[in-house]
Motif scaffolding. Sequence first.
Motif, short mmCIF file in Angstrom:
data_model
loop_
_atom_site.label_atom_id
_atom_site.label_comp_id
_atom_site.label_asym_id
_atom_site.label_seq_id
_atom_site.Cartn_x
_atom_site.Cartn_y
_atom_site.Cartn_z
N THR A 69 0.86 -1.18 0.00
CA THR A 69 0.00 0.00 0.00
C THR A 69 0.89 1.23 0.00
N SER A 70 0.89 1.99 -1.08
CA SER A 70 1.73 3.18 -1.18
C SER A 70 3.17 2.87 -0.77
N ARG A 71 3.76 1.92 -1.45
CA ARG A 71 5.17 1.52 -1.27
C ARG A 71 5.45 0.76 0.01
N PHE A 72 4.52 0.66 0.94
CA PHE A 72 4.77 -0.03 2.21
C PHE A 72 4.30 -1.48 2.06
N ALA A 73 5.26 -2.40 2.14
CA ALA A 73 4.98 -3.82 1.87
C ALA A 73 4.82 -4.58 3.18
N HIS A 74 3.77 -5.38 3.24
CA HIS A 74 3.45 -6.24 4.38
C HIS A 74 3.41 -7.67 3.85
N THR A 75 4.36 -8.50 4.26
CA THR A 75 4.51 -9.85 3.71
C THR A 75 4.31 -10.90 4.79
N PRO A 98 14.39 -9.53 3.00
CA PRO A 98 15.24 -8.39 2.64
C PRO A 98 15.92 -7.78 3.86
N LYS A 99 17.16 -7.30 3.67
CA LYS A 99 17.91 -6.68 4.76
C LYS A 99 17.21 -5.45 5.31
N THR A 100 16.44 -4.76 4.46
CA THR A 100 15.78 -3.53 4.90
C THR A 100 14.47 -3.79 5.62
N ALA A 101 14.06 -5.04 5.74
CA ALA A 101 12.77 -5.36 6.36
C ALA A 101 12.92 -5.55 7.87
N PHE A 102 11.84 -5.30 8.58
CA PHE A 102 11.74 -5.59 10.00
C PHE A 102 10.73 -6.73 10.20
N ILE A 103 11.13 -7.77 10.92
CA ILE A 103 10.16 -8.79 11.32
C ILE A 103 9.20 -8.17 12.33
N THR A 104 7.91 -8.40 12.12
CA THR A 104 6.91 -7.84 13.03
C THR A 104 6.14 -8.91 13.80
N ASN A 105 6.18 -10.15 13.31
CA ASN A 105 5.49 -11.21 14.04
C ASN A 105 5.99 -12.57 13.58
N PHE A 106 6.05 -13.48 14.52
CA PHE A 106 6.29 -14.88 14.21
C PHE A 106 5.42 -15.71 15.13
N SER A 107 4.71 -16.66 14.55
CA SER A 107 3.86 -17.52 15.37
C SER A 107 3.90 -18.95 14.85
N ASN A 163 0.73 -31.87 13.31
CA ASN A 163 0.93 -30.81 12.33
C ASN A 163 1.56 -29.59 12.99
N VAL A 164 2.27 -28.81 12.19
CA VAL A 164 2.79 -27.53 12.65
C VAL A 164 2.63 -26.53 11.51
N THR A 165 2.24 -25.30 11.87
CA THR A 165 2.15 -24.19 10.92
C THR A 165 3.06 -23.07 11.40
N PHE A 166 3.98 -22.62 10.55
CA PHE A 166 4.85 -21.49 10.84
C PHE A 166 4.33 -20.27 10.08
N ILE A 167 4.24 -19.14 10.75
CA ILE A 167 3.80 -17.90 10.09
C ILE A 167 4.78 -16.79 10.46
N LEU A 168 5.43 -16.22 9.44
CA LEU A 168 6.37 -15.13 9.65
C LEU A 168 5.86 -13.90 8.91
N THR A 169 5.86 -12.75 9.60
CA THR A 169 5.41 -11.50 8.99
C THR A 169 6.54 -10.47 9.07
N TYR A 170 6.76 -9.78 7.96
CA TYR A 170 7.74 -8.69 7.99
C TYR A 170 7.23 -7.53 7.13
N GLU A 171 7.77 -6.34 7.41
CA GLU A 171 7.35 -5.13 6.71
C GLU A 171 8.57 -4.34 6.26
N GLU A 172 8.40 -3.62 5.16
CA GLU A 172 9.48 -2.76 4.66
C GLU A 172 8.89 -1.67 3.77
N LEU A 173 9.61 -0.55 3.71
CA LEU A 173 9.28 0.52 2.78
C LEU A 173 10.10 0.30 1.52
#
Length: 872
Positions: A69-75, A98-107, A163-173
């Motif tokens: 959204t307007s260059r801000f990526a949420h993956t 990416p090196k410029t990304a910040f991890i915001t959540n892992f579950s 079963n196991v589910t891994f979910i990783l979220t990161y964000e970057e501009l």
Amino acid sequence: MSGLLGVRLLLLWGSACLWLPGLARGSLFISGAHEALQETRGAARSLQKRSTTEVTVEVYSVTVDCTVTSRFAHTVMTSKALNKANTSQEIFFEMELPKTAFITNFSMEIDGQVYVGEVKEKEKAKKEYEKAVSSGQTAGLVKASGRKMEKFSVSVNIAAKSNVTFILTYEELLQRKQGQYEILTRIKPKQAVQEFQIVTNIYEPQGISYVDAHATFLSNELLPLVEKTVTDNKAHISFSPTLEQQRKCASCDETLIDGDFIIKYDVNRVAGLGDIQIVNGYFVHFFAPPDLPRVPKNVVFVIDRSGSMSGRKMVQTREALLAILKDLHEEDYFALIQFDDRIDSWQKSLTKATKENVDQAMIYVQQINYRGGTNINQAVLTGVEMLLKDRREKKLPERSVDMIILLTDGMPNSGESHLPRIQENVRSAIRGNMSLFCLGFGNDVDYSFLDVMSKQNKGLARRIFEGSDATLQLQGFYDEVSSPLLSDVDMRYPDNAVESLTTNHFNQLFNGSEIVVAGRLMDNDLDNFLVEVFGQGASTVDWGVMYPDEEYIFGDFTERLWAYLTIQQLLEKSKSGATDEKANATAKALDMSLQYSFVTPLTSMVVTKPETEDEQRQQAERNSIMLSLYCDFTLVSPAVDGDPHFMIELPDRDDALCFNVNDKPGTIFNLVRDPNSGILVNGQIIGDKKIPPDGKINTYFWRFGIIHQTLGVKLEVDTEVISVFQDGKWVNVDLLLTKDRSLTVTLKDSVKFVILLHKVWKKHPYHRDYLGFYTLDSHLLSPSVHGLLGQFYHGIEYEVTNLRPGEVPEKPDATMFVKGQELNVTRGWQRDFRRDMKNGENVPCWFIHSNGTGLLDGDATDYIVSGLFKTV
């Protein structure tokens, strides 16, 4: 000892890895600093008792969902796996981001139970992790893995049939470079997956001008599977091959999916003050006006030709310079300065880039060759004075920008060599009148020195990685900075309407780039929100003023974009500002990282999974000692490998110390002795089979003895046999090696040791097989630990000054002050075999002569003991 109790399996984003017999529980530690924690992983291997273990873990889903959204990526990256075995197994989730990304959540979701990560201040998180790991729990980490990417990895023990589910979220501009934004997803599943999908949705209110999607692994068969739908301001890209379409062949499980999936796009632009998005009281302002005329530039190229630039580096530098010279515009002015311990200029002044002058300069460039030392200080000051002199004499166009581009591959070892003094000399000479861009070529350069120096002088730095594409890297950097459009750009907003602004003054705006400013509106006051932009260009431009309106866009992306940008800029200030500014920037960046749950260099994420009764039982059976086979390695602390070569890596200083210890074959040295924990490690050296023609006998470690006195455990490892003694009985363990050879010994509540086996051709007339010894988690040993290696486990204070030419140009000498002594040391390289068992990897270090005299406590002979399990 008990039998084999578990399996570790690396899956999803890396190659499969079988680890035995380690079990993991509880705490996962995710860190934004590369040195945070050391774990090891890679290609498959196993440690057995006369049997093999079948791996029965199925990865059945891998999905990547990216929203921009307007260059801000949420993956969001999701992986699902099933343990089909009748016993518990350890499953790894590994990926690159990416090196410029910040991890915001892992579950993790395990049998319906969700475990969510919590971001904490690094030291607090580390203590929590250490408390957990002391009871056998495992960890995840982020580590550098390439030019653009970081590697993220965690593991968890999964019960049978679960079963196991891994979910990783990161964000970057997303940053605009050379006229486009890039979304890069690295995918390496290493096996065909039942459900595989990449989906990206882009929303740009300005409108999308074009979108391109491709991948490094796309074949003619896979290319049609990339679906792309583009409307005025939205784009949808998806890639979802079936299980059969992923296979390399009809009858194999190997996958074609291995590489980078890349989306590039740009937005529509109109003349004016740019585009502003306002959501929930926060705004973001994007400024990249189209059709601005380029500003003529006056550029001085300062090129390192010291001895370390020999070979391919010099060839690639000449190739890049030739291409860059061809790209100069006729209204540009340029100069060429080459340096080693002597400074040589092509001309005494800058020269207009006419075709005739460029042709003559290209002849000069082709004759540049390596020699001598490295006098960075005088070389840069010569370039500065040349520009200042030509300005004073009005030889340069009034409306033009001045810049210096420095290319070097090493440390200053001629002339002024004290790094802070060089930085101060350059800053005092430039005084804000020009920009300094620094290119660090290869791994031996002090990149932080160049990075700070460039930022102090309105420029930026870039590391050039050694490789076949180094010429393209050099050209690519030049392309980014070679077309300035504006200088001294001020983005102005009313003080009574806006607060908490990110950086709003910029030294340059380059063609193809973009300026981004974010901030917070006071009381959501749009009536007084007036925007002005001022900058110096090739001609006078009046953009007027703008009163933006609020646009209602889904989510809180503007606030998170503002937080992301603010933290990034605070982290930069924490490196290069004054002492009090650094402290304030660090404190504020930490507060915001915690508030917005960003994993940054100041924070870590902890995920806790409680132990099950079955896991507690298995831990008891394991009885305090774990033998595991690991695949490749991240950086660790003190190590010994080779003839015998000792290396002390110091991640906090991004440096290393090394020394040799020579003695007669058969000598046994004490390496580690910790009286508090009862841990003892001794090693015995062995010599060549016979005296070589040069008369020099090489010695190596071939046998290690490890004791955990509290538990009554003894472990003997030599080049052929591993033996474990416990409760009065010896147990022989066979070692099965599939590719590389390594053994990790984990002692309960304490340190891990990694032993590498180096195989030598059996018919070699002189050399023998030998062992290397590396240490993980050395901080878990007590302050009383000592030994040839142990004395360095808790760090060492030293200072290096007075760099000067050594006997070899590439290896300068220096003076080291350590432990109250003044030593002559040499800058050299030590081979680290953890990643490349065959050839090793060169690690730069300060070499201490004479068996480490002055660095070691006492003399090397003080560490000789009488037996493999003796303390004296």
